[in-house]
Design a protein around this motif. Structure first.
Motif, PDB file in Angstrom:
ATOM      1  N   TYR A 165      11.188  -3.792   5.256  1.00  0.00           N
ATOM      2  CA  TYR A 165      10.652  -4.157   3.941  1.00  0.00           C
ATOM      3  C   TYR A 165       9.581  -5.243   3.988  1.00  0.00           C
ATOM      4  CZ  TYR A 165      13.641  -8.312   4.089  1.00  0.00           C
ATOM      5  OH  TYR A 165      14.224  -9.507   4.447  1.00  0.00           O
ATOM      6  N   ALA A 183       3.694   0.101  -6.796  1.00  0.00           N
ATOM      7  CA  ALA A 183       4.109  -0.119  -5.396  1.00  0.00           C
ATOM      8  C   ALA A 183       2.891  -0.087  -4.477  1.00  0.00           C
ATOM      9  CB  ALA A 183       5.128   0.933  -4.979  1.00  0.00           C
ATOM     10  N   SER A 224      11.931  -5.523  -4.419  1.00  0.00           N
ATOM     11  CA  SER A 224      12.033  -4.288  -3.643  1.00  0.00           C
ATOM     12  C   SER A 224      13.464  -4.102  -3.110  1.00  0.00           C
ATOM     13  CB  SER A 224      11.017  -4.325  -2.497  1.00  0.00           C
ATOM     14  OG  SER A 224      11.051  -3.152  -1.729  1.00  0.00           O
ATOM     15  N   TYR A 251       8.439   0.181   0.732  1.00  0.00           N
ATOM     16  CA  TYR A 251       8.348  -0.812  -0.347  1.00  0.00           C
ATOM     17  C   TYR A 251       8.607  -0.109  -1.668  1.00  0.00           C
ATOM     18  CZ  TYR A 251       6.439  -4.368  -3.493  1.00  0.00           C
ATOM     19  OH  TYR A 251       6.278  -5.295  -4.487  1.00  0.00           O
TER      20      TYR A 251
END
Length: 357
Positions: free
Chosen positions: A326, A260, A339, A252
């Motif tokens: 992701y 993050a 992202s 990520y």
């Protein structure tokens, strides 16, 4: 100096050839009000993620197959068909197709159809999957877990020739001179084998002459180097051509490392603990999470942090593709879109620069 220049050019060429992909399981995410979105909305959002990835020049998107409430996608090929008609360049695959509980002929037909809709961009990643809900759902016996995969892979491999198939196994009636349609335009459906870390699976992929995807979902990625070596050695011994290896790992990207971690952790913990409770794992801790970022297989942080970690793994393992998984449980769609944006516009060019260095 000629040698130095030649070496530099070769490094730059190899860095350019590495592919960068994305994987998602179509996890059910939350909306602005923190309530779960409908399965239908999650699927529409996933198509938007695929379209964005294509616009950014990302090489591949893989969509997982699950049969449980916390994942919206049970039919990845249908979602890929939706992405296919709205994109130009991105390759489209499964992550993974649970072949053991499916019909190899139908899998081939569905992916050949995606291949037609995408002008030759379809890829299948075949695996056994880490969840078992599909077995009782489709009437398969979990006691035959190994046998189902081996036999169905054998049939699928025969179908890949796109010639009439004569085949016999123990778990289904035989086929005699059977043609399967549609055929692909290019005469070849790119097929990978996804493995989670058993040497037998690595050798099996080599035996069928299929490229390998290593799912490295925790711990130091370098510990998978022996599998990379085993695959290349097995191919050589079986007199197969050398084939690419991809790695699938979670990650990520946000503007800063701290952002993050803060955005990802609560959603990751809910998903990890829900699955962990089913499998008898203790609840996850923030310490383990931070350790996985620092020393493990979680590619999380700012673009610079993630690029350095990615370049290190690609170099250490000598792989040809990296697929960043992701999606992360309830992590909102908008966060995933940001992202993906950072991955395509910043991380990938940085990794290529580091590798060409």
């Amino acid at each position: 100096s000629f040698d130095a220049n030649a070496l530099k050019k070769e490094k730059a060429r190899m860095a350019d050839q590495i592919e960068f992909g994305l994987d998602t399981f179509g996890d059910v995410t939350v909306g602005a009000d923190d309530a779960p979105l409908s399965h239908a909305q999650v699927i529409r959002n996933l198509v938007a993620e695929g379209v964005l990835a294509d616009e950014l020049g990302i090489d591949f998107i893989g969509v997982g197959e699950h049969h449980r409430a916390d994942f919206a996608v049970s039919a990845p090929e249908v979602v890929l068909a939706g992405i296919a008609t709205a994109t130009k360049r991105i390759k489209l695959g499964s992550a993974v197709t649970v072949l053991s509980s499916d019909d190899p002929i139908r899998v081939f037909q569905r992916f050949a159809t995606v291949d037609a809709l995408s002008n030759g961009r379809a890829e299948v990643i075949l695996g056994r999957g880490s969840f078992t809900e599909s077995f009782p759902l489709f009437g398969f016996d979990l006691a035959q877990y190994e046998q189902l995969f081996e036999e169905k892979l054998d049939l699928f491999s025969a179908l890949l020739t796109e010639e009439p198939v004569t085949w016999e196994g123990k778990l289904r009636p035989p086929l005699t001179n059977q043609s399967v349609y549609p055929k692909t335009e290019g005469g070849h459906l790119k097929t990978w084998i996804g493995v989670g870390g058993s040497p037998e699976s690595v050798v099996r992929a080599a035996r069928y002459g299929l490229p390998l995807v290593l799912a490295i979902i925790g711990g130091d990625p370098v510990r998978f180097a022996p599998y990379v070596d085993l695959f290349h050695r097995a191919l050589a011994q079986l007199e197969q051509p050398d084939l690419p290896i991809a790695v699938h790992s979670p990650g990520y990207i946000a503007d800063t490392d701290e952002q993050a971690a803060e955005e990802y952790w609560p959603h990751h913990k809910v998903m990890r603990d829900r699955i962990g409770a089913e499998r008898g794992w203790p609840p996850s801790t923030e310490g383990e999470f931070r350790n996985e970022i620092e020393h493990g297989s979680l590619y999380l942080g700012s673009p610079e942090t993630v690029a350095k970690k990615l370049a290190a793994t690609i170099s250490a393992l000598g792989i040809q593709r990296f697929d960043l998984k992701y999606s992360a449980g309830t992590l909102p769609h908008e966060k995933s879109m940001h992202s993906i944006e950072l991955y395509g516009s910043k991380v990938i060019p940085m990794v290529r620069d580091i590798l060409a260095g």
